[in-house]
Design a protein around this motif. Structure first.
Motif, PDB file in Angstrom:
ATOM      1  N   LYS A   1       0.141   3.657   2.891  1.00  0.00           N
ATOM      2  CA  LYS A   1       0.502   3.182   4.228  1.00  0.00           C
ATOM      3  C   LYS A   1       1.577   2.110   4.103  1.00  0.00           C
ATOM      4  O   LYS A   1       1.300   0.914   4.278  1.00  0.00           O
ATOM      5  CB  LYS A   1      -0.725   2.635   4.951  1.00  0.00           C
ATOM      6  CG  LYS A   1      -1.841   3.652   5.128  1.00  0.00           C
ATOM      7  CD  LYS A   1      -3.066   3.013   5.780  1.00  0.00           C
ATOM      8  CE  LYS A   1      -4.189   4.018   5.962  1.00  0.00           C
ATOM      9  NZ  LYS A   1      -5.390   3.376   6.563  1.00  0.00           N
TER      10      LYS A   1
ATOM     11  N   PHE B   1       3.780   0.988   5.928  1.00  0.00           N
ATOM     12  CA  PHE B   1       4.178   0.228   7.112  1.00  0.00           C
ATOM     13  C   PHE B   1       3.157  -0.834   7.502  1.00  0.00           C
ATOM     14  O   PHE B   1       3.382  -1.601   8.417  1.00  0.00           O
ATOM     15  CB  PHE B   1       4.373   1.172   8.307  1.00  0.00           C
ATOM     16  CG  PHE B   1       5.554   2.074   8.185  1.00  0.00           C
ATOM     17  CD1 PHE B   1       6.773   1.710   8.702  1.00  0.00           C
ATOM     18  CD2 PHE B   1       5.448   3.287   7.533  1.00  0.00           C
ATOM     19  CE1 PHE B   1       7.874   2.536   8.579  1.00  0.00           C
ATOM     20  CE2 PHE B   1       6.536   4.121   7.403  1.00  0.00           C
ATOM     21  CZ  PHE B   1       7.757   3.744   7.928  1.00  0.00           C
ATOM     22  N   ASP B   2       2.034  -0.887   6.813  1.00  0.00           N
ATOM     23  CA  ASP B   2       0.944  -1.738   7.270  1.00  0.00           C
ATOM     24  C   ASP B   2       1.237  -3.228   7.110  1.00  0.00           C
ATOM     25  O   ASP B   2       0.752  -4.038   7.879  1.00  0.00           O
ATOM     26  CB  ASP B   2      -0.349  -1.386   6.514  1.00  0.00           C
ATOM     27  CG  ASP B   2      -1.055  -0.188   7.135  1.00  0.00           C
ATOM     28  OD1 ASP B   2      -0.482   0.411   8.061  1.00  0.00           O
ATOM     29  OD2 ASP B   2      -2.176   0.147   6.697  1.00  0.00           O
ATOM     30  N   ASN B   3       1.980  -3.605   6.103  1.00  0.00           N
ATOM     31  CA  ASN B   3       2.220  -5.019   5.857  1.00  0.00           C
ATOM     32  C   ASN B   3       3.504  -5.468   6.548  1.00  0.00           C
ATOM     33  O   ASN B   3       4.521  -4.776   6.474  1.00  0.00           O
ATOM     34  CB  ASN B   3       2.320  -5.270   4.343  1.00  0.00           C
ATOM     35  CG  ASN B   3       2.332  -6.740   4.012  1.00  0.00           C
ATOM     36  OD1 ASN B   3       3.332  -7.420   4.200  1.00  0.00           O
ATOM     37  ND2 ASN B   3       1.213  -7.238   3.511  1.00  0.00           N
TER      38      ASN B   3
ATOM     39  N   LYS C   1      10.383  -1.571   4.752  1.00  0.00           N
ATOM     40  CA  LYS C   1      10.423  -0.346   5.536  1.00  0.00           C
ATOM     41  C   LYS C   1      11.768   0.373   5.418  1.00  0.00           C
ATOM     42  O   LYS C   1      11.860   1.580   5.574  1.00  0.00           O
ATOM     43  CB  LYS C   1      10.113  -0.661   6.997  1.00  0.00           C
ATOM     44  CG  LYS C   1       8.731  -1.272   7.210  1.00  0.00           C
ATOM     45  CD  LYS C   1       8.498  -1.594   8.677  1.00  0.00           C
ATOM     46  CE  LYS C   1       7.152  -2.276   8.898  1.00  0.00           C
ATOM     47  NZ  LYS C   1       7.092  -3.626   8.321  1.00  0.00           N
TER      48      LYS C   1
ATOM     49  N   ASP D   1       0.858  -1.190   0.000  1.00  0.00           N
ATOM     50  CA  ASP D   1       0.000   0.000   0.000  1.00  0.00           C
ATOM     51  C   ASP D   1       0.890   1.235   0.000  1.00  0.00           C
ATOM     52  O   ASP D   1       1.545   1.534   1.004  1.00  0.00           O
ATOM     53  CB  ASP D   1      -0.903   0.000   1.240  1.00  0.00           C
ATOM     54  CG  ASP D   1      -1.902   1.161   1.258  1.00  0.00           C
ATOM     55  OD1 ASP D   1      -1.729   2.097   0.446  1.00  0.00           O
ATOM     56  OD2 ASP D   1      -2.826   1.134   2.071  1.00  0.00           O
TER      57      ASP D   1
ATOM     58  N   GLU E   1       8.723   8.211  10.799  1.00  0.00           N
ATOM     59  CA  GLU E   1       7.799   7.233  11.371  1.00  0.00           C
ATOM     60  C   GLU E   1       8.494   5.913  11.688  1.00  0.00           C
ATOM     61  O   GLU E   1       8.108   5.192  12.625  1.00  0.00           O
ATOM     62  CB  GLU E   1       6.637   6.991  10.412  1.00  0.00           C
ATOM     63  CG  GLU E   1       5.706   8.186  10.269  1.00  0.00           C
ATOM     64  CD  GLU E   1       4.565   7.923   9.292  1.00  0.00           C
ATOM     65  OE1 GLU E   1       4.487   6.790   8.759  1.00  0.00           O
ATOM     66  OE2 GLU E   1       3.766   8.843   9.052  1.00  0.00           O
TER      67      GLU E   1
END
Length: 619
Positions: A362, A364-366, A371, A359, A580
């Motif tokens: 976003k 960092f979602d998976n 990252k 994504d 982040e």
């Protein structure tokens, strides 16, 4: 028989004593006397069968002293079951490829494989003798074959490593194959990678008779004739726990059956310390390689924090093989991906990020997201980026990196698990690399690094700018018009073919009749430094192995005096990304000492400075 109890554990291994079941083994009550049998990976890559003497006491720690390992194959031994008298053990074993049953005499230790003599279909049968050849019938080839009885099931030869893809079963016919089949009507579909048209044959198997069938496969394109050789960087021969076990021989058949020129197979862990396929690593092309199909066992480096990279063109495995896996021998988030990239580059390896972003909004979602990608790119550690597998998420982030001035070539890696019945194909997504002097592994890697590449799961692309090819640069004293020559061709329908300029659609190419091709030969205005690339996409087809088709070229770069072409917004996007990520690193608290924590912070700060400079110079 409720006269005794033993523990059976499968696929969990010895991990944390606090995990469910003794020593992390899941437990099931069964009974057969005073001895237990269990399956565990116990720090290895494959399941083995162990014996636990229950008389040692109820404590898991006490039972450890009496553990006895019964099997040690380079594959999975599973599902142990004892005879009623407790003298014989039967278990499944896939060391020879397809799963078989092995019987072990527990008194003597001798064992034998149960060999089926015939298949009884409970109906009359006939025989199919199959040959697969290239167009014109001049050369026998390995091909992917799906054979289905009319309104019935798919069939494969006994012992074949058959698989299912999009509802269709298939196996690889290595030039010739013979099958005994129930009498009846069948449809056979054969193909050999995206450059071949599928061949269809409706056949009838008659009782007691043999049908001789030669299938000729016809190309609709031949990229290698123009110096474009396909390959990919992320093939798992054996991974996690699957139904089959692959060897270099079976991998060669599958890769040759997909007409894949360069096949980078990866040594990797799954969730434990066990490293799959390490015995096959050679530090060079596999001895089975041919001039047309090169196998090279390389490595996937897997970090639970920074993301996954495929390291190719390796002379030795880069240690450690993984980081950040809790309850393993390396739970730490160190070395970083940048550190690992350095270790690969020491031996002239090629460093590639894989399945980077699911994504783009976003990132960092998976848990498998890359990252560390913007950090490692900013520090100059990354040689290419896989666009496929997570295409929709990765491409927008790749555009942002290009807009920050990084020259990052596209690559491909399917992340297929070929020991499983349900799996993608090797080379289902692939990268075509231009190697003008003829295929060698070293030349393919060198030109991939230079960006002489396009990624595709079917369509074929061509693109030049002012006579320059993919990965090259056009230097100009100021804005002016440049000649663009571009084309896209596809076996299946296309929906869009677009010329991209600094991440934006500059020209939409008109599709020709039947929507299978598009061309462009005209001048366009270029006013800013940056990059241009060609992409194509379409809805896919019922005869295709992919739900949608796409292709994307590497960029051709523009260097116009007085224009940086850098994007302030994209640089700020990555600065926010790093900001982040930084507290996430601290909260995980998996860097063991102050010096190493400072080392990681220094890398993050160095990347911040790069993007801050881009933001200052960009517009």
């Amino acid at each position: 028989r409720p006269d005794a109890t033993c523990l059976i554990a499968e696929r969990s291994g010895l991990r944390d004593p606090s995990a469910s079941g003794p020593l992390g083994w899941q437990q099931t009550d069964i009974s057969f006397g005073d001895r237990g049998k269990l399956v565990s990976d116990l720090g290895g890559a494959y399941n083995d069968i162990w014996q636990i003497p229950l008389e040692a006491g109820p404590s898991p720690r006490a039972r450890l002293a009496g553990l006895k390992k019964l099997t040690a194959g380079q594959a999975d031994e599973d599902r142990p079951s004892l005879s009623r008298d407790g003298k014989r053990l039967i278990y499944s074993d896939n060391r020879a490829g397809a799963t078989t049953l092995v019987v072990r005499d527990l008194t003597t230790g001798k064992e034998h494989t149960v060999q089926p003599r015939r298949l009884d279909y409970r109906t009359p049968t006939g025989t199919l003798r199959l040959q697969t050849k290239d167009q014109g019938g001049k050369k026998s080839v390995t091909a992917r074959v799906a054979l289905r009885q009319d309104k019935g099931k798919f069939y494969a030869p006994p012992g074949a490593l058959y698989r299912m893809l999009r509802g269709a079963g298939h196996f690889y016919c290595d030039k010739t194959e013979e099958l005994v089949l129930p009498a009846g009507a069948y449809r056979l579909r054969a193909t050999r990678g995206p450059e071949y048209k599928p061949a269809f044959h409706d056949i009838t198997i008659q009782p007691g008779k043999t049908l001789e069938l030669t299938v000729e496969l016809e190309r609709w394109t031949h990229a290698a004739k123009d110096g474009w050789y396909s390959g990919e960087n992320h093939i798992h021969a054996n991974y996690g726990y699957g139904q089959w076990y692959n060897t270099p021989e079976t991998m060669f058949a599958q890769c040759a059956g997909e007409d894949l020129s360069v096949c980078n197979l990866v040594v990797a862990n799954s969730d434990t310390d066990g490293i799959f396929d390490r015995p096959f690593f050679r530090g060079g092309p596999d001895p089975l390689s041919t001039p047309e199909t090169i196998l090279y066992w390389n490595q996937e480096f897997r970090s639970t924090l920074w993301g996954h990279m495929t390291l190719v063109n390796l002379r030795q495995v880069v240690e450690p093989v993984m980081t950040g896996f809790h309850a393993t021998t390396n739970p730490w988030d160190i070395p970083t991906n940048s550190d690992m990239a350095d270790r690969a580059h020491w031996q002239k390896g090629h460093v590639n990020y894989t399945h980077a972003v699911q994504d783009p909004v976003k990132p960092f979602d998976n848990p498998y997201a890359a990252k560390g990608l913007p950090i490692d790119v900013a520090l100059g550690k990354i040689d290419s980026l896989d666009l496929n597998n997570a295409y929709a998420g990765t491409v927008p982030v790749w555009y942002r990196l290009l807009n920050c001035g990084f020259r990052l070539p596209p690559s491909a890696g399917t992340d297929c698990f070929l020991n499983r019945i349900f799996s993608q194909l090797p080379g289902g997504d692939r990268v075509y690399v231009h190697v003008p002097g003829g295929l060698t592994y070293a030349a393919w890697i060198d030109n991939l690094k230079k960006g002489r590449s396009f990624v595709s799961n079917g369509p074929m692309l061509e693109f030049t700018l002012d006579g320059k090819g993919l990965g090259e640069s056009v230097k100009l004293a100021g804005p002016r018009k440049l000649r663009v020559k571009a084309s896209a061709r596809s076996l299946y329908k296309l929906a869009k073919v677009e010329l991209i300029y600094n991440g934006k659609i500059a020209v939409t190419l008109p599709l020709a009749k039947y929507d299978r091709s598009a061309t462009l030969d005209e001048e366009i205005d270029v006013k800013h430094s940056g990059w241009l690339a060609l992409r194509a996409s379409g809805p896919g087809h019922e005869d295709s192995v992919v739900p949608a088709v796409y292709a994307h070229t590497a960029p051709i770069y523009l260097d116009i005096a007085g224009s940086s072409g850098l994007s302030r917004d994209d640089a700020l996007f990555f600065l926010k990304w790093i900001d982040e990520l930084s507290p996430m690193v601290r909260l995980r608290d998996r860097i063991p000492d102050a010096a190493l924590r400072e080392h990681v912070e220094n890398q993050l700060d160095a990347a911040r400075r790069v993007y801050a400079k881009v933001a200052k110079e960009g517009s």
